[in-house]
Design a protein around this motif. Structure first.
Motif, PDB file in Angstrom:
ATOM      1  N   LEU A  26       0.827  -1.211   0.000  1.00  0.00           N
ATOM      2  CA  LEU A  26       0.000   0.000   0.000  1.00  0.00           C
ATOM      3  C   LEU A  26       0.859   1.258   0.000  1.00  0.00           C
ATOM      4  CD1 LEU A  26      -2.990   0.836   0.095  1.00  0.00           C
ATOM      5  CD2 LEU A  26      -2.771   0.995   2.587  1.00  0.00           C
ATOM      6  N   GLY A  27       2.043   1.162   0.633  1.00  0.00           N
ATOM      7  CA  GLY A  27       2.911   2.327   0.710  1.00  0.00           C
ATOM      8  C   GLY A  27       2.548   3.277   1.823  1.00  0.00           C
ATOM      9  N   GLU A  28       1.703   2.826   2.758  1.00  0.00           N
ATOM     10  CA  GLU A  28       1.325   3.660   3.898  1.00  0.00           C
ATOM     11  C   GLU A  28       0.847   2.774   5.041  1.00  0.00           C
ATOM     12  OE1 GLU A  28      -2.868   5.450   3.515  1.00  0.00           O
ATOM     13  OE2 GLU A  28      -2.185   5.320   1.429  1.00  0.00           O
ATOM     14  N   ASN A  29       0.803   3.356   6.241  1.00  0.00           N
ATOM     15  CA  ASN A  29       0.352   2.613   7.410  1.00  0.00           C
ATOM     16  C   ASN A  29      -1.169   2.565   7.468  1.00  0.00           C
ATOM     17  OD1 ASN A  29       2.899   1.980   8.460  1.00  0.00           O
ATOM     18  ND2 ASN A  29       3.077   3.967   9.458  1.00  0.00           N
ATOM     19  N   PHE A  30      -1.671   1.632   8.225  1.00  0.00           N
ATOM     20  CA  PHE A  30      -3.114   1.524   8.459  1.00  0.00           C
ATOM     21  C   PHE A  30      -3.325   0.882   9.818  1.00  0.00           C
ATOM     22  CE2 PHE A  30      -1.710  -2.309   6.356  1.00  0.00           C
ATOM     23  CZ  PHE A  30      -2.326  -3.327   7.076  1.00  0.00           C
ATOM     24  N   ALA A  31      -4.511   0.993  10.347  1.00  0.00           N
ATOM     25  CA  ALA A  31      -4.820   0.421  11.657  1.00  0.00           C
ATOM     26  C   ALA A  31      -4.834  -1.104  11.555  1.00  0.00           C
ATOM     27  CB  ALA A  31      -6.173   0.926  12.147  1.00  0.00           C
ATOM     28  N   THR A  32      -4.026  -1.767  12.391  1.00  0.00           N
ATOM     29  CA  THR A  32      -3.961  -3.232  12.347  1.00  0.00           C
ATOM     30  C   THR A  32      -5.191  -3.845  12.999  1.00  0.00           C
ATOM     31  OG1 THR A  32      -2.819  -3.460  14.470  1.00  0.00           O
ATOM     32  CG2 THR A  32      -1.452  -3.126  12.501  1.00  0.00           C
ATOM     33  N   ARG A  33      -5.377  -5.119  12.756  1.00  0.00           N
ATOM     34  CA  ARG A  33      -6.511  -5.835  13.339  1.00  0.00           C
ATOM     35  C   ARG A  33      -6.436  -5.816  14.857  1.00  0.00           C
ATOM     36  NH1 ARG A  33      -7.565 -11.124  14.843  1.00  0.00           N
ATOM     37  NH2 ARG A  33      -9.728 -11.794  14.560  1.00  0.00           N
ATOM     38  N   GLU A  34      -5.225  -5.988  15.399  1.00  0.00           N
ATOM     39  CA  GLU A  34      -5.058  -6.002  16.856  1.00  0.00           C
ATOM     40  C   GLU A  34      -5.452  -4.659  17.459  1.00  0.00           C
ATOM     41  OE1 GLU A  34      -3.113  -9.278  15.130  1.00  0.00           O
ATOM     42  OE2 GLU A  34      -2.792  -7.141  14.701  1.00  0.00           O
ATOM     43  N   GLU A  35      -5.055  -3.576  16.801  1.00  0.00           N
ATOM     44  CA  GLU A  35      -5.394  -2.240  17.299  1.00  0.00           C
ATOM     45  C   GLU A  35      -6.898  -1.998  17.249  1.00  0.00           C
ATOM     46  OE1 GLU A  35      -1.256   0.006  15.882  1.00  0.00           O
ATOM     47  OE2 GLU A  35      -3.002  -0.056  14.568  1.00  0.00           O
ATOM     48  N   LEU A  36      -7.528  -2.379  16.142  1.00  0.00           N
ATOM     49  CA  LEU A  36      -8.969  -2.181  16.006  1.00  0.00           C
ATOM     50  C   LEU A  36      -9.748  -3.048  16.989  1.00  0.00           C
ATOM     51  CD1 LEU A  36      -9.413  -1.991  12.118  1.00  0.00           C
ATOM     52  CD2 LEU A  36      -9.632  -0.134  13.757  1.00  0.00           C
ATOM     53  N   LEU A  37      -9.311  -4.303  17.125  1.00  0.00           N
ATOM     54  CA  LEU A  37     -10.021  -5.205  18.030  1.00  0.00           C
ATOM     55  C   LEU A  37      -9.930  -4.749  19.475  1.00  0.00           C
ATOM     56  CD1 LEU A  37      -9.434  -8.878  16.821  1.00  0.00           C
ATOM     57  CD2 LEU A  37     -11.601  -7.706  17.144  1.00  0.00           C
ATOM     58  N   ASP A  38      -8.769  -4.235  19.863  1.00  0.00           N
ATOM     59  CA  ASP A  38      -8.622  -3.777  21.241  1.00  0.00           C
ATOM     60  C   ASP A  38      -9.612  -2.646  21.533  1.00  0.00           C
ATOM     61  OD1 ASP A  38      -6.805  -4.252  23.628  1.00  0.00           O
ATOM     62  OD2 ASP A  38      -6.720  -2.067  23.470  1.00  0.00           O
ATOM     63  N   LYS A  39      -9.806  -1.751  20.568  1.00  0.00           N
ATOM     64  CA  LYS A  39     -10.782  -0.667  20.736  1.00  0.00           C
ATOM     65  C   LYS A  39     -12.212  -1.202  20.733  1.00  0.00           C
ATOM     66  CE  LYS A  39      -7.846   2.880  18.621  1.00  0.00           C
ATOM     67  NZ  LYS A  39      -7.671   3.804  17.463  1.00  0.00           N
ATOM     68  N   LEU A  40     -12.475  -2.150  19.835  1.00  0.00           N
ATOM     69  CA  LEU A  40     -13.821  -2.713  19.750  1.00  0.00           C
ATOM     70  C   LEU A  40     -14.187  -3.480  21.014  1.00  0.00           C
ATOM     71  CD1 LEU A  40     -13.896  -3.996  16.053  1.00  0.00           C
ATOM     72  CD2 LEU A  40     -15.275  -2.152  17.026  1.00  0.00           C
ATOM     73  N   ILE A  41     -13.226  -4.245  21.542  1.00  0.00           N
ATOM     74  CA  ILE A  41     -13.484  -5.016  22.753  1.00  0.00           C
ATOM     75  C   ILE A  41     -13.776  -4.090  23.925  1.00  0.00           C
ATOM     76  CG2 ILE A  41     -12.380  -6.523  24.469  1.00  0.00           C
ATOM     77  CD1 ILE A  41     -10.965  -7.888  22.080  1.00  0.00           C
ATOM     78  N   ALA A  42     -13.075  -2.949  23.966  1.00  0.00           N
ATOM     79  CA  ALA A  42     -13.253  -2.015  25.078  1.00  0.00           C
ATOM     80  C   ALA A  42     -14.505  -1.155  24.919  1.00  0.00           C
ATOM     81  CB  ALA A  42     -12.020  -1.118  25.200  1.00  0.00           C
ATOM     82  N   ASN A  43     -14.751  -0.677  23.677  1.00  0.00           N
ATOM     83  CA  ASN A  43     -15.841   0.306  23.498  1.00  0.00           C
ATOM     84  C   ASN A  43     -16.694   0.049  22.257  1.00  0.00           C
ATOM     85  OD1 ASN A  43     -14.831   2.049  25.703  1.00  0.00           O
ATOM     86  ND2 ASN A  43     -13.100   2.407  24.317  1.00  0.00           N
ATOM     87  N   GLY A  44     -16.644  -1.138  21.720  1.00  0.00           N
ATOM     88  CA  GLY A  44     -17.347  -1.406  20.472  1.00  0.00           C
ATOM     89  C   GLY A  44     -18.859  -1.354  20.593  1.00  0.00           C
ATOM     90  N   LYS A  45     -19.502  -0.877  19.511  1.00  0.00           N
ATOM     91  CA  LYS A  45     -20.964  -0.848  19.443  1.00  0.00           C
ATOM     92  C   LYS A  45     -21.440  -2.026  18.599  1.00  0.00           C
ATOM     93  CE  LYS A  45     -21.090   4.206  19.732  1.00  0.00           C
ATOM     94  NZ  LYS A  45     -19.631   4.400  19.790  1.00  0.00           N
ATOM     95  N   GLN A  46     -22.705  -2.362  18.749  1.00  0.00           N
ATOM     96  CA  GLN A  46     -23.266  -3.494  18.028  1.00  0.00           C
ATOM     97  C   GLN A  46     -23.113  -3.327  16.519  1.00  0.00           C
ATOM     98  OE1 GLN A  46     -24.302  -6.333  19.207  1.00  0.00           O
ATOM     99  NE2 GLN A  46     -24.864  -7.148  17.197  1.00  0.00           N
ATOM    100  N   LYS A  47     -23.260  -2.091  16.043  1.00  0.00           N
ATOM    101  CA  LYS A  47     -23.164  -1.845  14.603  1.00  0.00           C
ATOM    102  C   LYS A  47     -21.764  -2.145  14.080  1.00  0.00           C
ATOM    103  CE  LYS A  47     -24.348   1.471  11.017  1.00  0.00           C
ATOM    104  NZ  LYS A  47     -24.824   2.847  10.697  1.00  0.00           N
ATOM    105  N   ASP A  48     -20.741  -1.902  14.928  1.00  0.00           N
ATOM    106  CA  ASP A  48     -19.359  -2.197  14.521  1.00  0.00           C
ATOM    107  C   ASP A  48     -19.196  -3.681  14.207  1.00  0.00           C
ATOM    108  OD1 ASP A  48     -18.544   0.456  14.891  1.00  0.00           O
ATOM    109  OD2 ASP A  48     -18.222   0.116  17.038  1.00  0.00           O
ATOM    110  N   PHE A  49     -19.762  -4.512  15.071  1.00  0.00           N
ATOM    111  CA  PHE A  49     -19.638  -5.961  14.876  1.00  0.00           C
ATOM    112  C   PHE A  49     -20.511  -6.453  13.725  1.00  0.00           C
ATOM    113  CE2 PHE A  49     -18.393  -5.325  19.333  1.00  0.00           C
ATOM    114  CZ  PHE A  49     -17.137  -5.899  19.289  1.00  0.00           C
ATOM    115  N   GLU A  50     -21.616  -5.767  13.484  1.00  0.00           N
ATOM    116  CA  GLU A  50     -22.457  -6.117  12.338  1.00  0.00           C
ATOM    117  C   GLU A  50     -21.716  -5.834  11.035  1.00  0.00           C
ATOM    118  OE1 GLU A  50     -26.012  -3.879  12.913  1.00  0.00           O
ATOM    119  OE2 GLU A  50     -26.783  -5.193  14.503  1.00  0.00           O
ATOM    120  N   ASN A  51     -20.975  -4.725  10.989  1.00  0.00           N
ATOM    121  CA  ASN A  51     -20.176  -4.403   9.797  1.00  0.00           C
ATOM    122  C   ASN A  51     -19.080  -5.436   9.570  1.00  0.00           C
ATOM    123  OD1 ASN A  51     -21.539  -2.095   8.970  1.00  0.00           O
ATOM    124  ND2 ASN A  51     -20.298  -0.738  10.254  1.00  0.00           N
ATOM    125  N   ILE A  52     -18.454  -5.879  10.674  1.00  0.00           N
ATOM    126  CA  ILE A  52     -17.427  -6.919  10.560  1.00  0.00           C
ATOM    127  C   ILE A  52     -18.041  -8.203  10.031  1.00  0.00           C
ATOM    128  CG2 ILE A  52     -15.889  -8.417  11.898  1.00  0.00           C
ATOM    129  CD1 ILE A  52     -15.347  -6.010  13.724  1.00  0.00           C
TER     130      ILE A  52
END
Length: 679
Positions: A293-319
């Motif tokens: 890609l040539g640039e950084n992006f949010a890793t799965r571990e980073e996103l999951l840590d946020k989702l586990i702590a503060n995730g909304k139902q819609k976030d998991f529906e999108n996943i």
């Protein structure tokens, strides 16, 4: 009789050890001789450089070839020396007697990590565990049997299977058995303390594991294995087997291992060297994606840590939507059709040459229909170059100029903008920045637009923790690597989406792969394994009958105080065992370290760090995947903290990391998935 057998085995062991000593001495001398010869060649080259240069390059080429051959031979000898050093401690671990139908009497075959021969007598003393005939040791019971080799199928009679416990060249004991499974040596290995590195299982490979390791099916393979089934060990030993079987055409650099994290890559790095093979290239998908890609992006571990702590139902529906094969089919249709309409043909004028819009439109939309955009652009650019009949020396420059002009006729080549066009068409939320659940789609768009030129070529690819990838990832992998792949994972350890066998069946169809199952768990004690499966709410594994302590559950008023008491007790009782506190997210780690000096001295494991030699570890559930510890304690095991189906999966993954001891601590109402244990 027993004493005679023991004496005979000790004498054989001594004979093998003597042969290893002889071979070590000759190998060391050969390494020294080769190094001297390399230095002599380099010295000759330096002293006679001008004379050599005047020889039209012939002598120069010959010297370079000689030095390269000497360097390769030195590497081979040094590799042999390392293997002999390890094999001296345990020359072999098994033996069997086999009599082929065309033989008058049975022959004995000793099995070890590498082949050893008495060169004076021309006799094989130890057979490599990967040799064709060695499969009899792992697969068959006493009696009539057969094995396959290049000359065909060999039928015969297996009359003895013997296992040895040899440490530092001393025969501790041996015993005869019918099957190499659930035996004393296996139990002893499973009872050992965990280490910071995964070790080889060559002496305890089980029949169902051996089938996968030695499979001659060089097509895509999906391995669904329960927690503790040895999936990654099987993959590492399969690499070793392939390097042995196809040693003329397959080298370690031809194999790529896609590891779930840098941490896990560090954990497995010693397996192949312990089997006498060089390490293949191991990397992570995040690393490859950032390069492409040539640039950084949010890793799965980073996103999951946020989702586990503060995730909304819609976030998991999108996943869940992006984990569906329906989403993949819609996206493939977008790539094959809609995205191509972003090219708007225009009349092109090059001096006196005019290429009409209609001609370009016909080539792009009709003659090249079905090809990705970058192939259509390249074909039209080549057509323009041909019309000009340009000399080869200027051909490439004009070709690139023509491509640039054609790409300027695209409405947009911004991959994120194009992806949002697709998301809008699906009535899904657009994204402002690229994250782990969208990176595969972004790269597929880039592949369609420009192609993906990469330096990750391979002849065999292993993808670990397959349940962490979406169908779009698998579609991308098939585009990146046109070679056989082994996908390993456990759908029961998916922590962002509940997966079923239907997912495996659809995946099998998508990537044209056979599904194999490993259902026996070797990691945890019987008590821990059964407890973990009750958390999951279903039986998914057959357990090795290794008993241990009951799983402990502590309810208290003060988590910190109780956790410190637990740590002190275990450290006093089990000084050499690893103890890991597994938290739900990083916020819990920060809280514990802030409020406890004892816990603050624990090493934090995350996806970017190497395994620590510290016996005391603290980590999140996400980063604990694939790794194992002697003792595991899970704090904050309250019902308000672990109450959803996602939380159930998290508890299951955390509990299956424990080898010998597992404990939960809660200061409020316990999680419903733990209280069900007693119902």
């Amino acid at each position: 009789m027993e004493r005679k057998v023991l004496q005979a085995e000790k004498e054989y062991l001594k004979n093998v050890e003597n042969e290893i000593d002889t071979l070590q001495t000759s190998t060391a001398q050969s390494i020294l001789d080769t190094k001297i010869e390399i230095e002599n060649q380099k010295k000759y080259f330096a002293e006679n450089f001008y004379e050599i240069k005047q020889d039209y390059g012939n002598e120069l080429a010959n010297i370079n070839i000689q030095i390269e051959n000497l360097e390769n031979n030195k590497d081979r000898l040094e590799k042999l020396s390392k293997r002999l050093k390890k094999q001296k401690k345990t020359p072999y671990f098994g033996k069997f007697n086999f009599q082929a139908d065309n033989e008058k009497e049975p022959s004995s075959y000793y099995i070890g990590i590498g082949h050893l021969q008495d060169k004076e007598k021309g006799e094989n003393l130890v057979y490599d565990w990967r040799a064709d005939i060695s499969s009899l040791y792992y697969d068959d019971v006493i009696g009539k049997t057969s094995y396959s080799c290049p000359t065909g199928k060999i039928n015969g009679d297996l009359s003895l299977k013997r296992q040895f416990k040899i440490e530092n060249g001393t025969l501790k004991y041996y015993f005869d058995s019918n099957l190499v499974i659930d035996d004393n040596i296996l139990m002893e290995e499973l009872s050992k303390n965990s280490t910071t590195k995964m070790h080889d299982i060559v002496s305890t490979i089980q029949k169902e594991q051996n089938v996968l390791i030695r499979s001659n099916d060089l097509h895509n393979l999906i391995v669904q294995g329960v927690a503790g089934a040895g999936k990654t060990s099987v993959a590492m030993h399969r690499v070793s087997y392939l390097l042995y079987k196809y040693r003329e055409t397959l080298k370690n650099e031809d194999i790529l291992i896609l590891s779930p994290s840098e941490l896990f890559a560090d954990y497995i790095e010693e397996v192949l060297p312990s089997l006498g093979e060089d390490k293949p290239y191991t990397t992570t998908f995040a690393h490859i994606a950032k390069k492409l890609l040539g640039e950084n992006f949010a890793t799965r571990e980073e996103l999951l840590d946020k989702l586990i702590a503060n995730g909304k139902q819609k976030d998991f529906e999108n996943i869940a939507i992006k984990y569906s094969f329906e989403f993949l089919e819609d996206f493939k249709s977008f790539l094959n059709n809609d995205i191509c309409n972003l090219f708007v043909p225009k009349t092109l004028v090059f001096g006196n040459l005019v290429i009409e819009e209609s001609e370009i439109r016909d080539i792009y939309y009709n003659k090249l229909k079905g090809l990705p955009i970058h192939k259509r652009i390249e074909a039209i650019a080549e057509h323009i170059v041909d019309l000009f009949n340009i000399p080869p020396s200027k051909n490439m420059a004009f070709f690139e100029r023509a491509k640039k002009i054609l790409y300027s006729k695209m409405i947009t080549t911004d991959c994120l903008r194009i992806y949002n066009i697709f998301l809008r068409s699906m009535d899904l939320d657009e994204i402002d920045s690229i994250g782990a659940y969208d990176i595969a789609q972004i790269l597929l768009i880039k592949e369609n637009l420009f192609g993906l030129n990469h330096n990750y070529d391979a002849k065999y690819v292993i993808v670990d923790e397959m349940q962490d990838y979406t169908p779009c990832h698998f579609y991308l992998f098939e585009k990146l690597w046109h070679c056989p792949k082994m996908y390993l994972g456990d759908i029961n350890q998916s922590i962002d989406k509940n997966l079923s066998n239907d997912f495996l069946k659809l995946l099998s169809k998508e990537i044209k792969a056979k599904i194999c199952y490993l259902t026996k768990s070797y990691r945890s004690t019987l008590q821990i394994s059964k407890f973990s499966q009750k958390i999951l709410g279903k039986k998914v594994a057959n357990n090795v009958n290794r008993n241990g302590e009951e799983v402990k559950f502590i309810t208290c008023k003060n988590i910190i105080k109780e956790l410190e008491n637990f740590i002190k007790e275990k450290q006093e009782k089990y000084r050499n065992k690893t103890l890991c506190i597994i938290c739900k997210d990083k916020q819990e780690i920060e809280y514990l370290q802030e409020h406890s000096l004892i816990i603050n001295r624990f090493d934090v494991l995350d996806e970017t760090k190497e395994m620590s030699n510290n016996k005391n570890i603290i980590t999140t559930i996400i980063n604990s995947k694939g790794v194992e510890f002697d003792m595991v304690v899970i704090p904050f095991a309250n019902d308000n903290n672990y109450k959803t189906e996602l939380d159930r999966n998290l508890l299951y993954v955390a509990s299956t990391r424990a080898l010998h001891n597992l404990c939960f601590i809660a200061d409020k109402k316990p999680s419903r998935f733990l209280t069900k244990q007693n119902s």
